[in-house]
Design a protein around this motif. Structure first.
Motif, PDB file in Angstrom:
ATOM      1  N   GLY A 183       0.729  -1.165  -0.116  1.00 48.51           N
ATOM      2  CA  GLY A 183       0.046   0.451  -0.099  1.00 48.51           C
ATOM      3  C   GLY A 183       0.685   1.346   0.322  1.00 48.51           C
ATOM      4  O   GLY A 183       0.004   2.180  -0.391  1.00 48.51           O
ATOM      5  N   ALA A 184       1.872   0.714   0.130  1.00 49.49           N
ATOM      6  CA  ALA A 184       3.094   2.123  -0.013  1.00 49.49           C
ATOM      7  C   ALA A 184       3.175   3.225  -1.165  1.00 49.49           C
ATOM      8  O   ALA A 184       2.928   2.150  -1.888  1.00 49.49           O
ATOM      9  CB  ALA A 184       4.577   1.813   0.513  1.00 49.49           C
ATOM     10  N   GLN A 185       3.447   4.150  -1.255  1.00 50.32           N
ATOM     11  CA  GLN A 185       2.807   4.629  -2.707  1.00 50.32           C
ATOM     12  C   GLN A 185       4.604   5.414  -3.030  1.00 50.32           C
ATOM     13  O   GLN A 185       4.478   6.330  -1.561  1.00 50.32           O
ATOM     14  CB  GLN A 185       2.147   5.914  -2.860  1.00 50.32           C
ATOM     15  N   GLY A 186       5.648   5.916  -3.947  1.00 49.67           N
ATOM     16  CA  GLY A 186       6.198   6.818  -4.096  1.00 49.67           C
ATOM     17  C   GLY A 186       7.487   6.741  -3.414  1.00 49.67           C
ATOM     18  O   GLY A 186       7.858   6.026  -2.995  1.00 49.67           O
ATOM     19  N   LYS A 187       8.444   7.389  -2.659  1.00 52.82           N
ATOM     20  CA  LYS A 187       8.972   7.577  -2.722  1.00 52.82           C
ATOM     21  C   LYS A 187       9.576   8.001  -1.165  1.00 52.82           C
ATOM     22  O   LYS A 187       9.364   8.353  -1.072  1.00 52.82           O
ATOM     23  CB  LYS A 187      11.100   7.680  -3.460  1.00 52.82           C
ATOM     24  N   PHE A 188      10.463   6.942  -0.532  1.00 55.20           N
ATOM     25  CA  PHE A 188      11.134   7.152   1.312  1.00 55.20           C
ATOM     26  C   PHE A 188      12.314   7.513   1.266  1.00 55.20           C
ATOM     27  O   PHE A 188      13.216   7.214   1.154  1.00 55.20           O
ATOM     28  CB  PHE A 188      11.125   6.221   2.233  1.00 55.20           C
ATOM     29  N   ASP A 189      12.794   8.790   2.122  1.00 58.34           N
ATOM     30  CA  ASP A 189      14.229   9.520   2.381  1.00 58.34           C
ATOM     31  C   ASP A 189      14.668   8.519   3.221  1.00 58.34           C
ATOM     32  O   ASP A 189      15.402   8.241   3.418  1.00 58.34           O
ATOM     33  CB  ASP A 189      13.830  10.646   2.794  1.00 58.34           C
ATOM     34  N   LEU A 190      14.150   8.451   3.895  1.00 57.86           N
ATOM     35  CA  LEU A 190      13.957   7.247   5.743  1.00 57.86           C
ATOM     36  C   LEU A 190      13.115   5.939   5.605  1.00 57.86           C
ATOM     37  O   LEU A 190      12.172   6.525   5.753  1.00 57.86           O
ATOM     38  CB  LEU A 190      14.470   7.835   6.390  1.00 57.86           C
ATOM     39  N   ILE A 191      13.598   4.553   6.333  1.00 53.98           N
ATOM     40  CA  ILE A 191      13.627   3.864   5.674  1.00 53.98           C
ATOM     41  C   ILE A 191      13.829   3.272   7.138  1.00 53.98           C
ATOM     42  O   ILE A 191      14.827   2.973   7.608  1.00 53.98           O
ATOM     43  CB  ILE A 191      12.983   2.684   4.573  1.00 53.98           C
ATOM     44  N   ILE A 231      12.790  -6.840   3.894  1.00 48.48           N
ATOM     45  CA  ILE A 231      12.901  -5.401   3.475  1.00 48.48           C
ATOM     46  C   ILE A 231      14.120  -4.864   2.833  1.00 48.48           C
ATOM     47  O   ILE A 231      14.057  -4.146   1.768  1.00 48.48           O
ATOM     48  CB  ILE A 231      12.870  -5.109   5.269  1.00 48.48           C
ATOM     49  N   LEU A 232      15.532  -5.653   2.901  1.00 53.04           N
ATOM     50  CA  LEU A 232      16.411  -5.791   1.858  1.00 53.04           C
ATOM     51  C   LEU A 232      15.514  -5.900   0.592  1.00 53.04           C
ATOM     52  O   LEU A 232      16.491  -4.982  -0.018  1.00 53.04           O
ATOM     53  CB  LEU A 232      17.558  -6.596   1.996  1.00 53.04           C
ATOM     54  N   GLU A 233      15.369  -6.964  -0.148  1.00 56.41           N
ATOM     55  CA  GLU A 233      14.743  -7.070  -1.567  1.00 56.41           C
ATOM     56  C   GLU A 233      13.888  -6.004  -1.597  1.00 56.41           C
ATOM     57  O   GLU A 233      14.366  -5.068  -2.962  1.00 56.41           O
ATOM     58  CB  GLU A 233      14.023  -7.859  -1.736  1.00 56.41           C
ATOM     59  N   GLU A 234      13.280  -5.447  -0.894  1.00 56.20           N
ATOM     60  CA  GLU A 234      11.731  -4.957  -1.438  1.00 56.20           C
ATOM     61  C   GLU A 234      12.551  -2.994  -1.225  1.00 56.20           C
ATOM     62  O   GLU A 234      11.968  -2.450  -2.316  1.00 56.20           O
ATOM     63  CB  GLU A 234      10.514  -5.011  -0.384  1.00 56.20           C
ATOM     64  N   ALA A 235      13.378  -3.037  -1.206  1.00 54.58           N
ATOM     65  CA  ALA A 235      13.742  -1.422   0.052  1.00 54.58           C
ATOM     66  C   ALA A 235      13.844  -0.894  -1.302  1.00 54.58           C
ATOM     67  O   ALA A 235      13.414   0.135  -1.455  1.00 54.58           O
ATOM     68  CB  ALA A 235      14.549  -0.989   0.725  1.00 54.58           C
ATOM     69  N   PRO A 236      15.175  -1.425  -2.079  1.00 51.60           N
ATOM     70  CA  PRO A 236      15.382  -0.514  -3.373  1.00 51.60           C
ATOM     71  C   PRO A 236      14.701   0.541  -4.595  1.00 51.60           C
ATOM     72  O   PRO A 236      14.353   1.382  -4.249  1.00 51.60           O
ATOM     73  CB  PRO A 236      16.402  -1.431  -4.407  1.00 51.60           C
ATOM     74  N   LEU A 245      18.029   3.480   5.003  1.00 55.59           N
ATOM     75  CA  LEU A 245      17.328   2.431   5.141  1.00 55.59           C
ATOM     76  C   LEU A 245      18.443   2.172   6.736  1.00 55.59           C
ATOM     77  O   LEU A 245      19.176   1.804   6.278  1.00 55.59           O
ATOM     78  CB  LEU A 245      18.021   1.154   4.576  1.00 55.59           C
ATOM     79  N   ALA A 246      17.296   1.779   7.670  1.00 52.51           N
ATOM     80  CA  ALA A 246      18.034   1.312   9.142  1.00 52.51           C
ATOM     81  C   ALA A 246      17.110   0.670   9.436  1.00 52.51           C
ATOM     82  O   ALA A 246      15.711   0.540   9.537  1.00 52.51           O
ATOM     83  CB  ALA A 246      17.719   2.930  10.009  1.00 52.51           C
ATOM     84  N   LEU A 247      17.797  -0.321  10.107  1.00 53.38           N
ATOM     85  CA  LEU A 247      17.465  -2.059   9.988  1.00 53.38           C
ATOM     86  C   LEU A 247      17.771  -2.475  11.303  1.00 53.38           C
ATOM     87  O   LEU A 247      19.087  -3.000  11.440  1.00 53.38           O
ATOM     88  CB  LEU A 247      17.475  -2.958   8.456  1.00 53.38           C
TER      89      LEU A 247
END
Length: 282
Positions: A183-191, A231-236, A245-247
């Motif tokens: 459901g997330a849309q667009g880009k994020f500066d911090l995940i 998360i690592l696979e989808e984050a890009p 990305l902070a995990l």
């Protein structure tokens, strides 16, 4: 009885009760101080300025009742007081969510410096939000940012929304029920994410205190890597150029790094302790 005497008595009870100290508590004295501050309604969890204050018999009795439940039932203190502190903020918690304790708090308070330019953190997403503590702390650390928080559990989201409302963030943080980025849309500066990372086989051997927490918020497949790897696979697909990305992956950090040798993980040194927090820049 004075406040300092109550703290000493509670610490002795806890130390003699063979409870496990975790969930943000370093030992019997620290937990006793938190409990004494709670029953005295000091507004802080580690306030020492009350040490000379006299404590009423009613307050003493309440503290002893909570300490008895802590020892006899091995319940985490936060579930008994219905509050936990994260990044200097008090949160409501109950058994619908894990108790806030992530070392990510230290990085959030510092605005993720020097790895993230605070001026460009316009959109933030918190995955597996639970109590909403990370999302709320990020909203305060980056007051101009749009914050989205997701979780699969509707029960956890109920707690997160309660916290956001109490903290005056109802219009700042958007909560969505979904699986990670669903459901997330667009880009994020911090995940940012503190996902489940306990191997399923290890859940039964956790201290009793941790077994009161929601299993779905702890267990992550046979090796503990199931959620973090996704998360690592989808984050890009969602991380903006120059974003971060902070995990948190705790004790499975070494296994995760070994399974992704191609990724240039950064492992920040944390002054307040904790381990297994990785950073990855876009």
């Amino acid at each position: 009885m004075r406040f300092r005497d109550l703290v000493d008595e509670l610490a002795a009870r806890l130390a003699g009760g063979r409870v496990h100290f975790g969930h943000g508590m370093g030992g019997a004295e620290e937990e006793a101080l938190a409990l004494a501050n709670f029953v005295c309604r000091s507004g802080f969890w580690q306030r020492r300025s009350l040490l000379g204050r006299r404590v009423s018999a009613a307050v003493q009795a309440r503290a002893r009742t909570i300490a008895f439940a802590r020892v006899s039932r091995r319940l985490p203190l936060a579930y008994l007081t219905r509050e936990a502190w994260f990044a200097g903020i008090r949160f409501y918690v109950d058994k619908r969510v894990c108790i806030p304790r992530s070392p990510l708090a230290e990085l959030i308070e510092a605005g993720f410096a020097p790895w993230l330019n605070p001026g460009r953190a316009r959109r933030i997403i918190d995955l597996c939000t639970g109590s909403g503590c990370i999302a709320a702390a990020c909203a305060f650390a980056f007051p101009g940012a749009e914050v989205v928080a997701t979780d699969l559990s509707p029960a956890a989201l109920g707690v997160a929304e309660r916290n956001a409302s109490r903290l005056g963030l109802a219009g700042r943080v958007e909560f969505r029920r979904g699986d990670l980025f669903a459901g997330a849309q667009g880009k994020f500066d911090l995940i940012v994410a503190n996902p489940p990372y306990v191997p399923v086989g290890a859940c039964g051997s956790l201290p009793r205190e941790y077994r009161h927490e929601p299993r779905m918020a702890l267990a992550a497949g046979a090796d503990g890597l199931a959620i973090a790897s996704r998360i690592l696979e989808e984050a890009p697909r969602y991380l903006a150029e120059g974003g971060l990305l902070a995990l948190e992956v705790g004790e499975v950090a070494g296994d995760l790094a070994a399974s992704h040798p191609e990724l240039p993980f950064l492992w920040p040194s944390l002054e307040r302790g904790g381990e297994g927090v990785l950073l990855l820049r876009a």
